[in-house]
Design an enzyme around this catalytic site. Structure first.
Site, PDB file in Angstrom:
ATOM      1  N   SER A   1       0.817  -1.213   0.000  1.00 28.82           N
ATOM      2  CA  SER A   1       0.000   0.000   0.000  1.00 28.82           C
ATOM      3  C   SER A   1       0.851   1.263   0.000  1.00 28.82           C
ATOM      4  CB  SER A   1      -0.930  -0.005   1.210  1.00 28.82           C
ATOM      5  OG  SER A   1      -1.869  -1.059   1.126  1.00 28.82           O
ATOM      6  N   ASP A   2       1.840   1.307   0.870  1.00 26.75           N
ATOM      7  CA  ASP A   2       2.667   2.513   0.977  1.00 26.75           C
ATOM      8  C   ASP A   2       3.424   2.827  -0.308  1.00 26.75           C
ATOM      9  OD1 ASP A   2       1.949   3.262   3.470  1.00 26.75           O
ATOM     10  OD2 ASP A   2       3.713   2.486   4.499  1.00 26.75           O
ATOM     11  N   TRP A   3       3.871   1.809  -1.019  1.00 27.97           N
ATOM     12  CA  TRP A   3       4.620   2.056  -2.246  1.00 27.97           C
ATOM     13  C   TRP A   3       3.734   1.971  -3.484  1.00 27.97           C
ATOM     14  CZ3 TRP A   3       7.698   4.528   0.232  1.00 27.97           C
ATOM     15  CH2 TRP A   3       8.631   4.056   1.153  1.00 27.97           C
TER      16      TRP A   3
END
Length: 505
Positions: A282-284
């Site tokens: 999700s973060d990347w």
């Protein structure tokens, strides 16, 4: 798994790689020579402070107490006019000219580095914190945008402190990687004067990126409706944890939470506990969606003349990574089966190195069987029978596993490459920056950071042939460009000193 966005107490959105050698079929090739004296050098394309210096816009004359008036022409409008004149067909610019002719159009060298970049003249205000939000702006700075990163006074962005040490001095690995090339201004946006500075920045900006929880920006007086009135051409990127609507809309969220709610944590350990993915999906992943959305909105603005709001979330990113897995066909009588094709797996060789074999197509399966001296399986009819393919997969995977354990990885690589079987070694993460394939494509580059020194970071992941990405520069130190940025807005030195005394900057 690391933290993501839309969190915080203040309610912020917040093996070695075996080379493919020339050994004879079935014989073990010598392992790639180890570099002497430690790890091999990385790319020598080192960016230092002062390389390709930023060309600031001409500051307005100070007035009204040292602040530029709102009635001045929008820099965004002027930049848009320049962008429309950029010739698509050529990037050739004389290094000593700010504007040069390129056939039927003009190429504009706004940075003064002799090269035209795709986002030259685009100004971005990065109000986001942590990982996903700021990385959205990283994709823009890599292509030439001027990204102004707004940080909290004293402590800076939360990602500065993740893994911080006395040596790093608030320049964590993550912060240096995802904030390269940006300019930093410290600002307390909870104060009225800080909010006014944000509005001043927006008057001359093209893009804003934020990842507060829904409603926070509005309470601060710098929400979308307010800022779009200040600058109707503004593209406003808003990244949340779970989306702007629904029961989780106003909840704090991070990468792991988004993965779990999106069904990405379907694997389980031996005790049945759900496992996250080995990377921050999700973060990347969310920054790629946000950067894409921002670029689409900028393109639309060229036709409509107006900006718009762009929304995505950590959860949406985790969903987007499962396009096929989450598809539901209600009337399908055959239950879906998780595919594990024969020869599409990782296998341990006699030297302890694991190889990935990526046989997915029927002809690749046949090539693999012949390469492993299994001709009776090469033409097995079950390979093209979707109802019986799983039977063949189970049989063949057992055979391949046993076979590959009999010889070293390099020997098998030579055999498989010769047979045109997709394969590659599984490399330990610590070794990846030194892999020949990585270096050949500049997937890692080197920068000289003014505090921590020589640092290797992931390079620009997208290449444009006519308008190349900018040479990567180190991430800023905390508040490094505060006075410079305020000066560009028309703030007088006395006014800047007053803001610092009032702990606004």
């Amino acid at each position: 798994m690391g933290p993501g966005e839309s969190g915080g107490p203040a309610g912020r959105a917040d093996g070695r790689g075996a080379g493919v050698g020339a050994a004879h079929r079935g014989q073990s090739a010598p392992r790639r020579a180890q570099h002497q004296g430690g790890r091999p050098p990385l790319s020598r394309n080192v960016a230092r402070r002062g390389d390709a210096p930023h060309q600031p816009s001409v500051p307005a004359e100070p007035r009204d107490g040292g602040r530029q008036g709102s009635e001045s022409r929008s820099v965004g409008e002027a930049q848009a006019g320049i962008q429309r004149e950029i010739a698509v067909g050529s990037s050739s610019v004389e290094s000593d000219q700010r504007v040069s002719s390129t056939g039927s159009g003009r190429s504009i060298d706004l940075r003064g580095d002799g090269v035209v970049h795709a986002l030259d003249g685009i100004k971005v205000v990065d109000l986001a914190i942590n990982y996903a939000g700021p990385t959205s702006a990283t994709y823009l700075v890599d292509q030439g945008a001027d990204v102004i990163k707004v940080e909290r006074r004293i402590v800076g962005d939360t990602s500065r402190r993740a893994g911080n040490t006395p040596f790093l001095k608030l320049n964590s690995y993550a912060f240096m990687a995802i904030n390269r090339g940006k300019r930093s201004i410290t600002l307390d946006i909870t104060k009225t004067a800080g909010q006014e500075i944000v509005r001043d920045l927006i008057r001359g900006a093209d893009v804003l990126v934020e990842n507060f929880r829904p409603g926070v920006m509005e309470r601060l007086g710098i929400g979308y409706d307010t800022l779009s009135n200040v600058n109707p051409r503004l593209v406003y990127g808003s990244l949340t944890a779970f989306g702007a609507k629904g029961p989780y809309a106003d909840k704090a969220g991070f990468d792991r939470l988004a993965q779990g709610l999106a069904g990405a944590m379907y694997r389980k350990d031996t005790e049945g506990r759900p496992l996250p993915n080995g990377i921050w999906v999700s973060d990347w992943g969310a920054p790629m969606l946000m950067a894409f959305g921002i670029m689409a909105a900028l393109f639309a603005r060229e036709r409509t003349g107006r900006g718009q709001r762009v929304e995505s979330s950590l959860m949406q990113a985790a969903m987007a990574m499962q396009f096929s897995q989450l598809t539901v066909v209600e009337d399908n009588p055959t239950p879906p089966r998780e595919e594990n094709p024969a020869g599409y797996n990782s296998y341990r060789c006699s030297d302890g190195v694991y190889l990935n074999i990526g046989v997915y197509m029927p002809h690749q399966f046949s090539n693999l069987c012949r390469a492993l001296d299994l001709p009776h399986l090469a033409a097995d009819p079950r390979i093209t029978d979707p109802l019986r393919r799983h039977e063949l997969d189970a049989e063949v995977n057992t055979i391949i596993t046993a076979l590959l354990e009999t010889q070293p990885s390099q020997a098998w690589l030579d055999v498989l490459v010769e047979a045109d079987v997709p394969c590659a070694p599984i490399v330990d993460r610590a070794q990846v920056p030194y892999e020949e394939q990585v270096l050949a494509n500049e997937m890692m580059v080197t920068v000289d950071h003014p505090v921590v020194g020589r640092t290797h970071i992931v390079g620009t992941p997208v290449r444009l042939s006519e308008t190349p990405s900018v040479p990567l520069r180190p991430a800023p130190t905390l508040g490094e460009h505060t006075d410079e940025i305020l000066g560009e807005l028309g703030y007088a030195r006395e006014r800047i000193a007053d803001l610092r005394e009032a702990e606004v900057i």
